[in-house]
Scaffold this motif. Sequence first.
Motif, PDB file in Angstrom:
ATOM      1  N   SER A 177     -21.607  18.814   6.651  1.00 17.91           N
ATOM      2  CA  SER A 177     -21.549  17.513   6.727  1.00 17.91           C
ATOM      3  C   SER A 177     -20.121  17.303   7.538  1.00 17.91           C
ATOM      4  O   SER A 177     -20.209  16.291   8.697  1.00 17.91           O
ATOM      5  CB  SER A 177     -22.436  16.662   6.527  1.00 17.91           C
ATOM      6  OG  SER A 177     -21.634  16.580   5.229  1.00 17.91           O
ATOM      7  N   MET A 178     -19.373  17.516   6.761  1.00 13.56           N
ATOM      8  CA  MET A 178     -17.962  16.728   6.619  1.00 13.56           C
ATOM      9  C   MET A 178     -17.349  17.937   7.165  1.00 13.56           C
ATOM     10  O   MET A 178     -17.033  16.108   9.036  1.00 13.56           O
ATOM     11  CB  MET A 178     -16.704  17.312   5.046  1.00 13.56           C
ATOM     12  CG  MET A 178     -17.389  16.152   3.675  1.00 13.56           C
ATOM     13  SD  MET A 178     -17.314  14.599   4.550  1.00 13.56           S
ATOM     14  CE  MET A 178     -15.347  14.319   4.619  1.00 13.56           C
ATOM     15  N   ALA A 179     -17.731  18.565   8.171  1.00 11.82           N
ATOM     16  CA  ALA A 179     -16.646  18.768   9.554  1.00 11.82           C
ATOM     17  C   ALA A 179     -17.331  18.588  10.421  1.00 11.82           C
ATOM     18  O   ALA A 179     -16.154  18.012  11.216  1.00 11.82           O
ATOM     19  CB  ALA A 179     -17.148  20.568   9.313  1.00 11.82           C
ATOM     20  N   CYS A 180     -18.732  18.454  11.064  1.00  9.63           N
ATOM     21  CA  CYS A 180     -19.403  17.850  11.466  1.00  9.63           C
ATOM     22  C   CYS A 180     -18.626  16.536  12.280  1.00  9.63           C
ATOM     23  O   CYS A 180     -18.455  15.619  13.188  1.00  9.63           O
ATOM     24  CB  CYS A 180     -20.584  17.992  10.998  1.00  9.63           C
ATOM     25  SG  CYS A 180     -21.537  19.844  11.989  1.00  9.63           S
ATOM     26  N   LEU A 181     -18.557  15.386  10.395  1.00  5.77           N
ATOM     27  CA  LEU A 181     -18.094  14.531  10.891  1.00  5.77           C
ATOM     28  C   LEU A 181     -17.054  14.458  11.617  1.00  5.77           C
ATOM     29  O   LEU A 181     -16.351  13.199  12.456  1.00  5.77           O
ATOM     30  CB  LEU A 181     -18.509  13.216   9.772  1.00  5.77           C
ATOM     31  CG  LEU A 181     -17.383  11.818   9.642  1.00  5.77           C
ATOM     32  CD1 LEU A 181     -19.064  11.501   9.961  1.00  5.77           C
ATOM     33  CD2 LEU A 181     -17.684  11.809   7.818  1.00  5.77           C
ATOM     34  N   LEU A 241     -14.129  13.437  18.773  1.00  4.29           N
ATOM     35  CA  LEU A 241     -14.629  13.644  20.009  1.00  4.29           C
ATOM     36  C   LEU A 241     -14.582  12.162  20.688  1.00  4.29           C
ATOM     37  O   LEU A 241     -14.614  11.311  21.613  1.00  4.29           O
ATOM     38  CB  LEU A 241     -15.701  13.893  20.240  1.00  4.29           C
ATOM     39  CG  LEU A 241     -15.448  15.413  19.976  1.00  4.29           C
ATOM     40  CD1 LEU A 241     -17.038  16.615  20.181  1.00  4.29           C
ATOM     41  CD2 LEU A 241     -14.979  16.312  21.427  1.00  4.29           C
ATOM     42  N   ARG A 242     -14.734  11.559  19.266  1.00  7.60           N
ATOM     43  CA  ARG A 242     -15.287   9.514  19.924  1.00  7.60           C
ATOM     44  C   ARG A 242     -13.863   9.342  20.206  1.00  7.60           C
ATOM     45  O   ARG A 242     -13.610   8.393  21.130  1.00  7.60           O
ATOM     46  CB  ARG A 242     -16.106   8.987  18.566  1.00  7.60           C
ATOM     47  CG  ARG A 242     -15.806   7.774  18.684  1.00  7.60           C
ATOM     48  CD  ARG A 242     -17.299   7.711  19.979  1.00  7.60           C
ATOM     49  NE  ARG A 242     -17.912   6.371  20.281  1.00  7.60           N
ATOM     50  CZ  ARG A 242     -17.786   5.388  20.997  1.00  7.60           C
ATOM     51  NH1 ARG A 242     -18.097   6.677  22.297  1.00  7.60           N
ATOM     52  NH2 ARG A 242     -18.283   4.508  21.101  1.00  7.60           N
ATOM     53  N   SER A 297     -10.248   6.767  24.216  1.00  3.48           N
ATOM     54  CA  SER A 297      -8.709   6.771  25.285  1.00  3.48           C
ATOM     55  C   SER A 297      -8.841   6.993  26.428  1.00  3.48           C
ATOM     56  O   SER A 297      -8.035   6.311  27.355  1.00  3.48           O
ATOM     57  CB  SER A 297      -8.264   8.443  24.352  1.00  3.48           C
ATOM     58  OG  SER A 297      -8.352   9.168  24.685  1.00  3.48           O
ATOM     59  N   LEU A 298      -9.835   7.355  27.530  1.00  7.34           N
ATOM     60  CA  LEU A 298     -10.559   7.498  28.282  1.00  7.34           C
ATOM     61  C   LEU A 298     -10.782   6.255  28.851  1.00  7.34           C
ATOM     62  O   LEU A 298     -10.197   5.636  30.041  1.00  7.34           O
ATOM     63  CB  LEU A 298     -10.988   8.492  28.754  1.00  7.34           C
ATOM     64  CG  LEU A 298     -11.080   9.601  28.437  1.00  7.34           C
ATOM     65  CD1 LEU A 298     -12.855  10.963  28.564  1.00  7.34           C
ATOM     66  CD2 LEU A 298      -9.823  10.365  29.480  1.00  7.34           C
ATOM     67  N   ARG A 299     -11.591   4.976  28.105  1.00  7.93           N
ATOM     68  CA  ARG A 299     -12.027   3.713  28.178  1.00  7.93           C
ATOM     69  C   ARG A 299     -10.783   2.637  27.685  1.00  7.93           C
ATOM     70  O   ARG A 299     -10.235   1.817  28.364  1.00  7.93           O
ATOM     71  CB  ARG A 299     -12.687   3.431  27.736  1.00  7.93           C
ATOM     72  CG  ARG A 299     -14.209   4.378  27.969  1.00  7.93           C
ATOM     73  CD  ARG A 299     -15.341   3.863  27.165  1.00  7.93           C
ATOM     74  NE  ARG A 299     -16.283   4.704  27.300  1.00  7.93           N
ATOM     75  CZ  ARG A 299     -17.334   5.185  27.438  1.00  7.93           C
ATOM     76  NH1 ARG A 299     -17.659   4.259  26.202  1.00  7.93           N
ATOM     77  NH2 ARG A 299     -18.419   5.724  27.641  1.00  7.93           N
ATOM     78  N   HIS A 300      -9.528   3.397  27.232  1.00  7.10           N
ATOM     79  CA  HIS A 300      -8.851   1.789  26.924  1.00  7.10           C
ATOM     80  C   HIS A 300      -7.209   2.459  27.183  1.00  7.10           C
ATOM     81  O   HIS A 300      -6.877   3.700  26.365  1.00  7.10           O
ATOM     82  CB  HIS A 300      -8.574   1.448  25.357  1.00  7.10           C
ATOM     83  CG  HIS A 300     -10.101   1.106  24.782  1.00  7.10           C
ATOM     84  ND1 HIS A 300     -10.956  -0.120  24.942  1.00  7.10           N
ATOM     85  CD2 HIS A 300     -10.992   1.691  24.200  1.00  7.10           C
ATOM     86  CE1 HIS A 300     -11.630  -0.558  24.411  1.00  7.10           C
ATOM     87  NE2 HIS A 300     -12.317   0.993  23.709  1.00  7.10           N
ATOM     88  N   VAL A 350      -6.156  14.147  14.903  1.00  9.08           N
ATOM     89  CA  VAL A 350      -5.896  14.024  12.649  1.00  9.08           C
ATOM     90  C   VAL A 350      -7.467  13.917  12.406  1.00  9.08           C
ATOM     91  O   VAL A 350      -7.877  14.931  11.359  1.00  9.08           O
ATOM     92  CB  VAL A 350      -4.942  12.709  12.032  1.00  9.08           C
ATOM     93  CG1 VAL A 350      -5.470  12.421  11.305  1.00  9.08           C
ATOM     94  CG2 VAL A 350      -3.743  12.871  13.182  1.00  9.08           C
ATOM     95  N   ALA A 351      -8.468  13.596  12.897  1.00 10.53           N
ATOM     96  CA  ALA A 351      -9.615  13.704  12.445  1.00 10.53           C
ATOM     97  C   ALA A 351     -10.419  14.651  12.419  1.00 10.53           C
ATOM     98  O   ALA A 351     -10.391  15.220  11.459  1.00 10.53           O
ATOM     99  CB  ALA A 351     -10.149  12.489  13.251  1.00 10.53           C
ATOM    100  N   ILE A 352     -10.482  15.452  13.667  1.00 10.49           N
ATOM    101  CA  ILE A 352     -10.295  17.008  13.033  1.00 10.49           C
ATOM    102  C   ILE A 352      -9.938  18.426  12.758  1.00 10.49           C
ATOM    103  O   ILE A 352     -11.011  18.343  11.906  1.00 10.49           O
ATOM    104  CB  ILE A 352     -10.493  17.716  14.859  1.00 10.49           C
ATOM    105  CG1 ILE A 352     -10.793  16.639  16.331  1.00 10.49           C
ATOM    106  CG2 ILE A 352     -10.523  19.231  15.202  1.00 10.49           C
ATOM    107  CD1 ILE A 352     -11.684  17.404  17.344  1.00 10.49           C
ATOM    108  N   GLY A 353      -8.632  18.025  12.846  1.00  7.85           N
ATOM    109  CA  GLY A 353      -8.032  18.883  11.256  1.00  7.85           C
ATOM    110  C   GLY A 353      -8.302  18.504   9.893  1.00  7.85           C
ATOM    111  O   GLY A 353      -8.678  18.941   9.182  1.00  7.85           O
TER     112      GLY A 353
END
Length: 62
Positions: free
Chosen positions: A5-9, A15-16, A21-24, A37-40
Motif C-alpha cells: 500500500s505504501m508503494a501504491c500510494l 502520477l497525481r 503539472s499539466l494543469r498548473h 520524489v514521491a515515486i522514489g
Amino acid sequence: MAVHSMACLGAALGLRCTVRSLRHRPRRAGWLAVGPVAIGCGIGTLHFMAMIGFNIQGALIR
C-alpha cells in the motif's frame, strides 16, 4: 500488506503530481520535481520494509 500500500500510494501520488503539472503551468517544474520524489519514496519504503522482513537463519542482519 502495508508495504504494497505504501508503494501504491507513492505511485499514485507521483502520477497525481504529473497530472497537476499539466494543469498548473506556472508551477510546472515544481510538480515535475515532486512526482519522481514521491515515486522514489514509495519504492524505497517497499524495499526497506522487505529488507526488515528478510531473515537468514544464523546470520545477524543490522
